[in-house]
Design an enzyme around this catalytic site. Structure first.
Site, PDB file in Angstrom:
ATOM      1  CB  ALA A 129      -0.998  -0.248   0.927  1.00  0.00           C
ATOM      2  CB  SER A 131      -1.113   5.583  -4.650  1.00  0.00           C
ATOM      3  OG  SER A 131       0.356   6.138  -5.135  1.00  0.00           O
ATOM      4  CD1 TRP A 155       7.516   2.273  -0.136  1.00  0.00           C
ATOM      5  CD2 TRP A 155      10.291   1.978   0.066  1.00  0.00           C
ATOM      6  NE1 TRP A 155       8.431   1.307  -0.872  1.00  0.00           N
ATOM      7  CE2 TRP A 155       9.486   1.164  -1.239  1.00  0.00           C
ATOM      8  CE3 TRP A 155      11.452   2.086  -0.285  1.00  0.00           C
ATOM      9  CZ2 TRP A 155      10.787   0.420  -1.806  1.00  0.00           C
ATOM     10  CZ3 TRP A 155      12.814   1.689  -0.963  1.00  0.00           C
ATOM     11  CH2 TRP A 155      11.445   0.702  -1.594  1.00  0.00           C
ATOM     12  N   GLY A 335      27.703  17.093 -19.194  1.00  0.00           N
ATOM     13  CA  GLY A 335      27.940  16.362 -20.321  1.00  0.00           C
ATOM     14  C   GLY A 335      28.459  14.625 -19.934  1.00  0.00           C
ATOM     15  CD  GLU A 359       5.331  13.031   1.724  1.00  0.00           C
ATOM     16  OE1 GLU A 359       4.523  12.432   2.336  1.00  0.00           O
ATOM     17  OE2 GLU A 359       6.235  13.185   2.381  1.00  0.00           O
TER      18      GLU A 359
HETATM   19  C1  FAD Z   1      12.740   7.799  -0.719  1.00  0.00           C
HETATM   20  C2  FAD Z   1      11.219   7.608  -0.593  1.00  0.00           C
HETATM   21  C3  FAD Z   1      10.383   8.024   1.089  1.00  0.00           C
HETATM   22  C4  FAD Z   1       9.855   8.201   0.833  1.00  0.00           C
HETATM   23  N1  FAD Z   1       9.413   8.098   2.436  1.00  0.00           N
HETATM   24  C5  FAD Z   1       8.297   7.730   2.980  1.00  0.00           C
HETATM   25  C6  FAD Z   1       7.851   7.591   4.196  1.00  0.00           C
HETATM   26  O1  FAD Z   1       9.040   8.232   5.553  1.00  0.00           O
HETATM   27  N2  FAD Z   1       6.618   7.246   4.533  1.00  0.00           N
HETATM   28  C7  FAD Z   1       5.579   6.843   4.128  1.00  0.00           C
HETATM   29  O2  FAD Z   1       5.054   6.184   4.897  1.00  0.00           O
HETATM   30  N3  FAD Z   1       5.661   6.340   2.895  1.00  0.00           N
HETATM   31  C8  FAD Z   1       7.015   6.744   2.379  1.00  0.00           C
HETATM   32  N4  FAD Z   1       7.530   6.474   0.806  1.00  0.00           N
HETATM   33  C9  FAD Z   1       6.679   6.020  -0.063  1.00  0.00           C
HETATM   34  C10 FAD Z   1       5.697   6.762  -1.080  1.00  0.00           C
HETATM   35  O3  FAD Z   1       4.621   7.700   0.101  1.00  0.00           O
HETATM   36  C11 FAD Z   1       5.251   5.758  -1.741  1.00  0.00           C
HETATM   37  O4  FAD Z   1       5.933   5.082  -2.281  1.00  0.00           O
HETATM   38  C12 FAD Z   1       4.057   6.768  -2.996  1.00  0.00           C
HETATM   39  O5  FAD Z   1       2.983   6.686  -1.661  1.00  0.00           O
HETATM   40  C13 FAD Z   1       3.853   5.658  -3.970  1.00  0.00           C
HETATM   41  O6  FAD Z   1       3.426   4.303  -3.595  1.00  0.00           O
HETATM   42  P1  FAD Z   1       3.736   2.764  -4.052  1.00  0.00           P
HETATM   43  O7  FAD Z   1       5.575   3.570  -4.485  1.00  0.00           O
HETATM   44  O8  FAD Z   1       3.306   2.353  -3.574  1.00  0.00           O
HETATM   45  O9  FAD Z   1       3.867   3.405  -5.361  1.00  0.00           O
HETATM   46  P2  FAD Z   1       2.189   2.625  -6.717  1.00  0.00           P
HETATM   47  O10 FAD Z   1       1.239   2.961  -4.702  1.00  0.00           O
HETATM   48  O11 FAD Z   1       2.159   0.952  -6.444  1.00  0.00           O
HETATM   49  O12 FAD Z   1       2.131   2.800  -7.440  1.00  0.00           O
HETATM   50  C14 FAD Z   1       3.104   2.998  -9.219  1.00  0.00           C
HETATM   51  C15 FAD Z   1       2.623   3.604  -9.614  1.00  0.00           C
HETATM   52  O13 FAD Z   1       1.322   4.273 -10.588  1.00  0.00           O
HETATM   53  C16 FAD Z   1       0.735   5.048 -10.339  1.00  0.00           C
HETATM   54  N5  FAD Z   1      -0.542   5.295  -9.743  1.00  0.00           N
HETATM   55  C17 FAD Z   1      -1.176   4.812  -8.508  1.00  0.00           C
HETATM   56  N6  FAD Z   1      -2.300   4.621  -8.591  1.00  0.00           N
HETATM   57  C18 FAD Z   1      -2.372   5.177  -9.589  1.00  0.00           C
HETATM   58  C19 FAD Z   1      -3.893   5.858  -9.846  1.00  0.00           C
HETATM   59  N7  FAD Z   1      -5.193   6.203  -9.251  1.00  0.00           N
HETATM   60  N8  FAD Z   1      -4.026   6.806 -11.215  1.00  0.00           N
HETATM   61  C20 FAD Z   1      -2.555   6.884 -12.338  1.00  0.00           C
HETATM   62  N9  FAD Z   1      -1.157   6.212 -11.588  1.00  0.00           N
HETATM   63  C21 FAD Z   1      -1.806   5.873 -10.493  1.00  0.00           C
HETATM   64  C22 FAD Z   1       1.880   6.047  -9.598  1.00  0.00           C
HETATM   65  O14 FAD Z   1       1.533   7.295  -9.997  1.00  0.00           O
HETATM   66  C23 FAD Z   1       3.273   4.882  -9.642  1.00  0.00           C
HETATM   67  O15 FAD Z   1       3.681   5.837 -10.454  1.00  0.00           O
HETATM   68  C24 FAD Z   1       9.077   7.090   0.152  1.00  0.00           C
HETATM   69  C25 FAD Z   1       9.486   6.586  -0.925  1.00  0.00           C
HETATM   70  C26 FAD Z   1      10.391   6.813  -1.269  1.00  0.00           C
HETATM   71  C27 FAD Z   1      11.154   6.438  -2.330  1.00  0.00           C
END
Ligand code: FAD
Length: 394
Positions: A129, A131, A155, A335, A359
């Site tokens: 979980a 997004s 993360w 470059g 975020e």
């Molecule tokens: C370096 C780093 C630090 C982080 N720090 C924190 C933290 O401190 N606390 C915390 O809780 N989380 C943290 N995160 C997690 C971050 O909040 C999530 O990575 C982010 O919410 C996206 O979720 P996911 O990676 O599971 O991608 P997913 O939700 O699986 O999404 C994958 C792709 O699908 C796209 N997508 C998803 N749903 C839709 C939709 N409805 N329509 C169109 N496109 C969509 C997304 O834009 C993305 O491109 C961190 C992540 C990173 C990389």
């Protein structure tokens, strides 16, 4: 561009820039290389009052307005996106406690967070979980006067070093946000290394195995953890990340202008080639536009304007995509040097990628912004209809 700032805000920005130039810029590449934030720089940020800047003065914070907090995030973002991330997650936790914590939680935690004695981290995301934060599976089970928490967070920025976690889980009432201290039995963390960006951010997996916390550690009430508590925290996080991206664009622009003035090809500095100038003019425009959008978000936040939510999302979306564009151009202008660790633009490129994911990813913001556009238009139609006398309307 300081004309829209008050004299106090302009002075604060000067001081933030001086602090970052002196204490952070010279070391940021080393933090990135070693993938560590030295505790000394965190202690220095704390002793300067920078970690408690937005916390109310009655809890020992700086009581700063949103614009001033944004200026700090911008200056830290220009210097080191990992440290800007520290400011982001720490202030998100403090903000959630201030807005939704009981009197007891506020009195216990806000003075510690304001002083930087305790560092806060946000543990929402899970392997399944991101997004869709409503999909978290971390379980909160009531047991007398306590909650038992079981789950796996990932993360978590500064999760490896944080003292207190704002955890989003699921109780029988629905999404529930709870504060969990690091030394709670059953809580363990594991550093995640080799990230593409914010490599010094001590990001970690957090496991909660039967962690027992007092019932009073829940913020707001069970069921409101996402809509209210994490929603409030994320809104502030988007604001400071947006500003951090303004800092990345500024850093890219400065590095590119300096490099283009010195590097020669075909007998002339590359700054004289129109295609190089085009990249610089795009960065220059993006830097100004992103700053103005973030300033407007800050102004609306300070005025308590309900439009602040949409403006914050707009600013974060624009500034993070601007940071990606600027970092890609900065590497291009450098470059082969831009592909090496000898120049900071390589760091900006990795950091900017992360900014479009955290975020709220760019796609999640785009979906929300279209919704704002439809809602605003519907409101205009509604107001027009309400103002039109019935006889005229037929
Ligand atoms: C370096 C780093 C630090 C982080 N720090 C924190 C933290 O401190 N606390 C915390 O809780 N989380 C943290 N995160 C997690 C971050 O909040 C999530 O990575 C982010 O919410 C996206 O979720 P996911 O990676 O599971 O991608 P997913 O939700 O699986 O999404 C994958 C792709 O699908 C796209 N997508 C998803 N749903 C839709 C939709 N409805 N329509 C169109 N496109 C969509 C997304 O834009 C993305 O491109 C961190 C992540 C990173 C990389």
């Amino acid at each position: 561009m300081t004309s829209t700032l008050t004299a106090e805000q302009a002075q604060a920005q000067k001081e933030f820039r001086a602090f970052a130039d002196r204490h952070v810029v010279p070391h940021a590449d080393a933090y990135h290389r070693t993938q560590r934030t030295p505790p000394e720089i965190v202690a220095l940020l704390a002793s300067e009052g920078l970690l408690g800047l937005p916390v109310a003065t009655r809890y020992g914070g700086g009581g700063a307005d949103a614009v001033t907090l944004g200026l700090l995030a911008g200056e830290l973002g220009r210097a080191c996106s990992s440290l800007r991330s520290l400011l982001t997650v720490h202030t998100m936790v403090a903000h959630a406690v201030a807005r939704w914590g009981s009197r007891e939680l506020k009195e216990t935690w806000l003075p510690r967070l304001a002083a930087g004695e305790s560092i806060g981290a946000l543990a929402v995301s899970e392997p399944g979980a991101g997004s869709d934060a409503a999909g978290v599976t971390t379980r909160l089970t009531r047991d007398g006067d306590s909650w038992l928490i079981d789950g796996h967070k990932t993360w978590t920025t500064y999760g490896e070093t944080a003292d207190v976690f704002l955890v989003l889980g699921r109780s029988p009432e629905g999404p529930t946000a709870v504060l969990v201290e690091r030394d709670t039995a059953g809580l363990s963390t594991e550093l995640i290394e080799d990230l593409i960006g914010i490599r010094a951010s001590m990001t970690a997996d957090v496991r909660l195995d039967g962690c027992r916390v007092p019932a009073g550690h829940v913020l707001a009430r069970p069921g409101l953890g996402l809509s209210h508590v994490v929603g409030t925290a994320l809104d502030l996080g988007r604001y400071t990340v947006g500003w951090g991206c303004v800092g990345i664009v500024d850093a890219c622009l400065e590095a590119s202008v300096d490099y283009a003035g010195n590097r020669e090809t075909f007998g002339t500095p590359i700054k004289d080639h129109q295609l190089v100038r085009q990249m610089i003019s795009n960065m220059y425009t993006d830097a100004r536009a992103a700053r103005l959008m973030c300033l407007e978000a800050g102004r609306l936040r300070d005025e308590g304007d309900p439009g602040a939510l949409a403006q914050t999302s707009t600013a974060k979306y624009f500034a993070s995509t601007a940071a990606s564009r600027a970092a890609a151009s900065a590497v291009q202008i450098h470059g082969a040097n831009g592909c090496s660790s000898g120049f900071p633009v390589q760091r900006y490129l990795g950091d900017s990628r992360v900014m479009e994911i955290i975020e709220g990813s760019s796609q999640i913001h785009q979906i929300g912004l279209a919704e704002y556009a439809f809602q605003e238009r519907a409101l205009v139609r509604h107001r027009k209809a309400a103002a039109t006398p019935r006889s005229e309307g037929r």
